[in-house]
Structure formats: structure tokens, C-alpha cells
Write a protein that holds these residues in place. Structure first.
Motif, PDB file in Angstrom:
ATOM      1  N   THR A 175     -37.442 -43.700 -11.373  1.00  6.38           N
ATOM      2  CA  THR A 175     -38.421 -42.865 -11.685  1.00  6.38           C
ATOM      3  C   THR A 175     -39.053 -43.592 -12.904  1.00  6.38           C
ATOM      4  OG1 THR A 175     -36.892 -41.873 -12.979  1.00  6.38           O
ATOM      5  CG2 THR A 175     -36.532 -40.966 -10.826  1.00  6.38           C
ATOM      6  N   GLY A 176     -40.225 -42.601 -13.123  1.00  8.66           N
ATOM      7  CA  GLY A 176     -41.578 -42.862 -14.138  1.00  8.66           C
ATOM      8  C   GLY A 176     -43.030 -43.067 -14.057  1.00  8.66           C
ATOM      9  N   PRO A 177     -43.530 -42.978 -14.960  1.00 12.08           N
ATOM     10  CA  PRO A 177     -45.186 -43.367 -14.618  1.00 12.08           C
ATOM     11  C   PRO A 177     -45.309 -44.513 -13.438  1.00 12.08           C
ATOM     12  CG  PRO A 177     -44.936 -43.165 -16.788  1.00 12.08           C
ATOM     13  CD  PRO A 177     -43.397 -43.033 -15.973  1.00 12.08           C
ATOM     14  N   GLU A 178     -44.708 -45.567 -14.270  1.00 10.13           N
ATOM     15  CA  GLU A 178     -44.603 -47.116 -13.709  1.00 10.13           C
ATOM     16  C   GLU A 178     -44.038 -47.856 -12.736  1.00 10.13           C
ATOM     17  OE1 GLU A 178     -47.626 -48.735 -17.360  1.00 10.13           O
ATOM     18  OE2 GLU A 178     -45.543 -49.050 -17.117  1.00 10.13           O
ATOM     19  N   ALA A 179     -42.773 -46.632 -12.218  1.00 11.01           N
ATOM     20  CA  ALA A 179     -42.251 -46.743 -11.091  1.00 11.01           C
ATOM     21  C   ALA A 179     -42.619 -47.875 -10.117  1.00 11.01           C
ATOM     22  CB  ALA A 179     -41.242 -45.672 -10.902  1.00 11.01           C
ATOM     23  N   ALA A 218     -41.868 -52.799 -18.225  1.00 10.92           N
ATOM     24  CA  ALA A 218     -42.237 -51.186 -17.151  1.00 10.92           C
ATOM     25  C   ALA A 218     -42.130 -49.731 -17.578  1.00 10.92           C
ATOM     26  CB  ALA A 218     -41.994 -51.622 -15.383  1.00 10.92           C
ATOM     27  N   ARG A 219     -42.858 -48.762 -17.676  1.00  8.46           N
ATOM     28  CA  ARG A 219     -41.917 -47.848 -17.921  1.00  8.46           C
ATOM     29  C   ARG A 219     -41.764 -46.660 -16.539  1.00  8.46           C
ATOM     30  NH1 ARG A 219     -47.188 -44.338 -20.305  1.00  8.46           N
ATOM     31  NH2 ARG A 219     -48.200 -45.152 -18.114  1.00  8.46           N
ATOM     32  N   ALA A 220     -40.759 -47.727 -16.629  1.00  6.78           N
ATOM     33  CA  ALA A 220     -39.490 -46.470 -15.414  1.00  6.78           C
ATOM     34  C   ALA A 220     -38.217 -46.540 -16.240  1.00  6.78           C
ATOM     35  CB  ALA A 220     -39.904 -47.854 -13.940  1.00  6.78           C
ATOM     36  N   GLU A 221     -37.450 -45.777 -15.406  1.00 12.90           N
ATOM     37  CA  GLU A 221     -35.928 -45.564 -15.662  1.00 12.90           C
ATOM     38  C   GLU A 221     -35.815 -45.579 -14.460  1.00 12.90           C
ATOM     39  OE1 GLU A 221     -35.210 -45.051 -18.873  1.00 12.90           O
ATOM     40  OE2 GLU A 221     -37.134 -45.211 -19.131  1.00 12.90           O
ATOM     41  N   ILE A 222     -34.267 -46.442 -14.738  1.00 10.49           N
ATOM     42  CA  ILE A 222     -33.344 -46.718 -13.350  1.00 10.49           C
ATOM     43  C   ILE A 222     -31.774 -46.574 -13.266  1.00 10.49           C
ATOM     44  CG2 ILE A 222     -32.269 -49.185 -12.381  1.00 10.49           C
ATOM     45  CD1 ILE A 222     -34.695 -50.624 -13.561  1.00 10.49           C
ATOM     46  N   ALA A 223     -31.716 -45.677 -12.707  1.00  8.04           N
ATOM     47  CA  ALA A 223     -30.256 -45.167 -12.818  1.00  8.04           C
ATOM     48  C   ALA A 223     -29.131 -45.180 -11.333  1.00  8.04           C
ATOM     49  CB  ALA A 223     -30.120 -42.587 -13.095  1.00  8.04           C
ATOM     50  N   LEU A 224     -28.212 -45.315 -11.652  1.00 10.40           N
ATOM     51  CA  LEU A 224     -27.122 -45.430 -10.339  1.00 10.40           C
ATOM     52  C   LEU A 224     -26.262 -44.781 -10.553  1.00 10.40           C
ATOM     53  CD1 LEU A 224     -25.586 -47.000  -8.733  1.00 10.40           C
ATOM     54  CD2 LEU A 224     -23.903 -48.182 -10.451  1.00 10.40           C
ATOM     55  N   GLN A 225     -26.382 -44.180  -9.213  1.00 12.09           N
ATOM     56  CA  GLN A 225     -25.955 -42.423  -9.116  1.00 12.09           C
ATOM     57  C   GLN A 225     -24.629 -42.483  -8.531  1.00 12.09           C
ATOM     58  OE1 GLN A 225     -28.621 -40.943 -10.831  1.00 12.09           O
ATOM     59  NE2 GLN A 225     -28.459 -39.041  -9.617  1.00 12.09           N
ATOM     60  N   ASP A 226     -23.850 -42.817  -9.332  1.00  9.43           N
ATOM     61  CA  ASP A 226     -22.389 -42.895  -8.599  1.00  9.43           C
ATOM     62  C   ASP A 226     -22.095 -41.429  -7.730  1.00  9.43           C
ATOM     63  OD1 ASP A 226     -21.621 -45.154 -10.415  1.00  9.43           O
ATOM     64  OD2 ASP A 226     -21.372 -44.056 -12.091  1.00  9.43           O
ATOM     65  N   GLU A 227     -22.002 -40.787  -7.878  1.00 12.13           N
ATOM     66  CA  GLU A 227     -21.665 -39.626  -6.915  1.00 12.13           C
ATOM     67  C   GLU A 227     -22.793 -39.134  -5.929  1.00 12.13           C
ATOM     68  OE1 GLU A 227     -20.430 -36.140  -9.223  1.00 12.13           O
ATOM     69  OE2 GLU A 227     -18.923 -37.423 -10.633  1.00 12.13           O
ATOM     70  N   CYS A 228     -24.096 -39.872  -5.975  1.00 15.48           N
ATOM     71  CA  CYS A 228     -24.145 -39.746  -4.403  1.00 15.48           C
ATOM     72  C   CYS A 228     -23.712 -39.253  -2.898  1.00 15.48           C
ATOM     73  CB  CYS A 228     -25.420 -40.827  -4.380  1.00 15.48           C
ATOM     74  SG  CYS A 228     -26.103 -40.346  -2.871  1.00 15.48           S
ATOM     75  N   GLY A 232     -40.383 -40.550  -8.460  1.00 22.01           N
ATOM     76  CA  GLY A 232     -40.288 -42.030  -8.104  1.00 22.01           C
ATOM     77  C   GLY A 232     -39.495 -42.701  -6.963  1.00 22.01           C
ATOM     78  N   PHE A 233     -38.199 -43.622  -6.493  1.00 20.70           N
ATOM     79  CA  PHE A 233     -37.773 -43.599  -5.524  1.00 20.70           C
ATOM     80  C   PHE A 233     -36.610 -43.617  -5.214  1.00 20.70           C
ATOM     81  CE2 PHE A 233     -41.773 -45.058  -5.967  1.00 20.70           C
ATOM     82  CZ  PHE A 233     -42.456 -45.358  -4.310  1.00 20.70           C
TER      83      PHE A 233
END
Length: 283
Positions: A15-19, A87-97, A63-64
Motif C-alpha cells: 500500500t501507499g501512494p507509489e504502490a 518508493a513510498r510503499a509499505e509491504i506487510a505480510l498478513q500472517d492471519e489472512c 494498494g494491492f
């Protein structure tokens, strides 16, 4: 409508403005083709054009969501972080998805407002949901049978990562490669294969009167290896094979075997390629 939970799948949020610009510059598919209700296939490649990670991608607020195998998710997230740079983007692993899938032979309404359509399948027949945990009504065998019948390959069970090109596993056929977008990692090799028509390995559907052997079983013709088995359910499965060798065997009426089991191989109905017309070389 059958429903199953896939515990071996998870999600990474970017996510984020440049994702979008960040992902568009490194992934195979064209993100402009991803609608609000889409889950589309794609890959991150090695510089040599081999699939390093495969996934399904869908849009979320800001984002995506990248759905992938759980066992590769941490490595995938780390690789994305390596490419992110400034890049202005955050990367997060969703362990409980929780990844759930429902399907039907005919187009049906979405089981959840948040469901997205798995675009590897005929339109409207497969939905994926990432924010619910409903009671399941099908088995993994049911899902494998449906996926196999439609010629939809996934890494792990049907091919090994770092060993296959996008064309091998039909990403060029199902929208997993954007041939009109700009550069991305491995793009030069993939474009060259497309323009020269040099893709010789393909995922085909294997049928047999007997139960098919396990994934990884060699497929042979005239005692020579021409590919390997992937997922199967009863007498139907997926096979990653040299299509020129398959054509050669069919033309000479030579049996094609998966282990000791006789099989026939066919192109998935939705795919746009055909068997080569020129004779195969013996390489």
C-alpha cells in the motif's frame, strides 16, 4: 456453490501512494488490467526470466493484495522490500489472512461483497475471499479436480519456482504477462520468447483411464523424458511437457507415459496456442 479454505495460502499487502508504480515496474502483469473485482495472476521473475514467485493480485484500499503460497510469503515480502528502494510503499505480510475459494460450473453471484473473481477461470465461476471465515462445503480434492479440469497451474504442485518461464505455465495466455507495458524484471527474455515464438514447454491437461501418478513423475515417449506430471485427481491431471515432443509422439503413434500409465495430452480449451507443425528435433 462449493467452498474451501486454503490454509497453505496467505496474503501480502502493498500500500501507499507509489504502490502501483512500484509493482508495475517489477511484476510481469499490467496492473492497469486489474479491476476492482479482479484477482489476476502474475509473477516476479529472475533477471533470466524464470519465475521466482507466483501470485494472484487484487486491489484493496490504498494498494494491492498479493495472495501467494504461505511457505514462500516471507521470502517474497523480503524480495519486494529489496526492490522498493525509495518508493513510498509499505509491504506487510498478513500472517492471519484466511484465503477461501468458492466455485461453480456456471457464472454465479458473489458469495461475499468483498469477493474477487479469479480471472484464470471462466468469467464468474471462481471467487476468492480474504476477510471472512465461512463454513466450508468442499474438500481439497474437489478444488484440485476443478483447477486441473481448467488447466490452471500453480507452483509447488505443478512446477518448481526458478525452473519455469511464464510461457511454460501459460501466464502469457491468461493475462499474467503484460506485453504492452514497460520494462520489468526479466522482461527482455520473456519478450524475446513471445516475439520469436520459442516457447516449447507448456502445461497441458493429461487424461488416463487409470489413476495418474504423483506430481513430479517423469513423462516419457519412446523411453525419453519429455516432461513431468503435476497435480492430478483420479484420471485427470496437469503435465508440464515439451509440446514439440508430444506432437512428434502423436504423429508417430508412440505412447506417452506418466510413469507406467498411458496418457493423452490436450491443450486447455481457453488457451490460444497450438502444437507445432514442424517436426521436433532430438535435443
Amino acid at each position: 456453490m462449493p467452498l474451501i479454505t486454503l490454509p497453505d495460502r496467505t496474503c501480502i499487502l502493498v500500500t501507499g501512494p507509489e504502490a502501483e508504480d512500484f509493482l508495475q515496474n517489477i511484476l510481469t502483469l499490467d496492473l492497469q488490467t486489474v479491476g476492482t473485482d479482479d484477482a489476476r495472476p502474475g509473477a516476479l521473475l529472475t533477471p533470466q526470466g524464470k519465475i521466482l514467485f507466483d501470485f494472484l493480485i487484487s486491489r484493496v484500499d490504498g494498494g494491492f493484495c498479493l495472495e501467494c503460497r504461505s511457505d514462500i510469503a516471507a521470502d517474497f515480502a523480503r524480495r519486494l522490500m529489496m526492490y522498493r528502494l525509495r518508493a513510498r510503499a509499505e509491504i506487510a505480510l498478513q500472517d492471519e489472512c484466511v484465503v477461501q475459494v468458492s466455485w461453480n460450473e456456471e457464472s454465479a453471484s458473489s458469495p461475499e461483497d468483498s469477493a474477487v473473481l479469479d480471472r484464470r477461470f471462466p468469467e464468474g465461476t471462481v471467487h476468492r475471499v480474504y476477510d471472512a471465515d465461512r463454513t466450508t462445503s468442499a474438500t481439497r480434492e474437489d478444488w484440485t479436480a476443478y483447477r486441473v479440469a481448467h488447466g490452471v497451474a500453480e507452483s509447488g504442485s505443478d512446477y518448481e519456482l526458478s525452473d519455469a518461464f511464464p510461457h511454460d505455465v501459460l501466464l502469457d495466455q491468461n493475462g499474467g504477462v503484460g506485453f504492452k507495458k514497460g520494462c520489468y524484471v526479466g522482461q527482455e527474455v520473456v519478450s524475446r520468447m513471445q516475439h520469436r515464438g520459442t516457447a516449447r514447454r507448456r502445461v497441458l491437461i493429461a487424461d488416463s483411464e487409470a489413476s495418474l501418478p504423483a506430481s513430479g513423475t517423469p513423462i516419457t515417449a519412446d523411453g525419453r523424458p519429455i516432461g513431468t506430471m503435476g497435480s492430478s485427481s483420479g484420471g485427470r491431471g496437469l503435465a508440464l511437457v515439451r509440446i514439440d515432443k508430444v506432437k512428434n509422439a502423436v504423429d508417430r503413434d508412440v505412447p506417452v507415459l506418466a510413469g507406467e500409465t498411458s496418457i493423452t495430452l490436450s491443450i486447455p480449451a481457453w488457451a490460444r496456442f497450438d502444437f507445432p507443425q514442424s517436426p521436433s528435433s532430438e535435443d
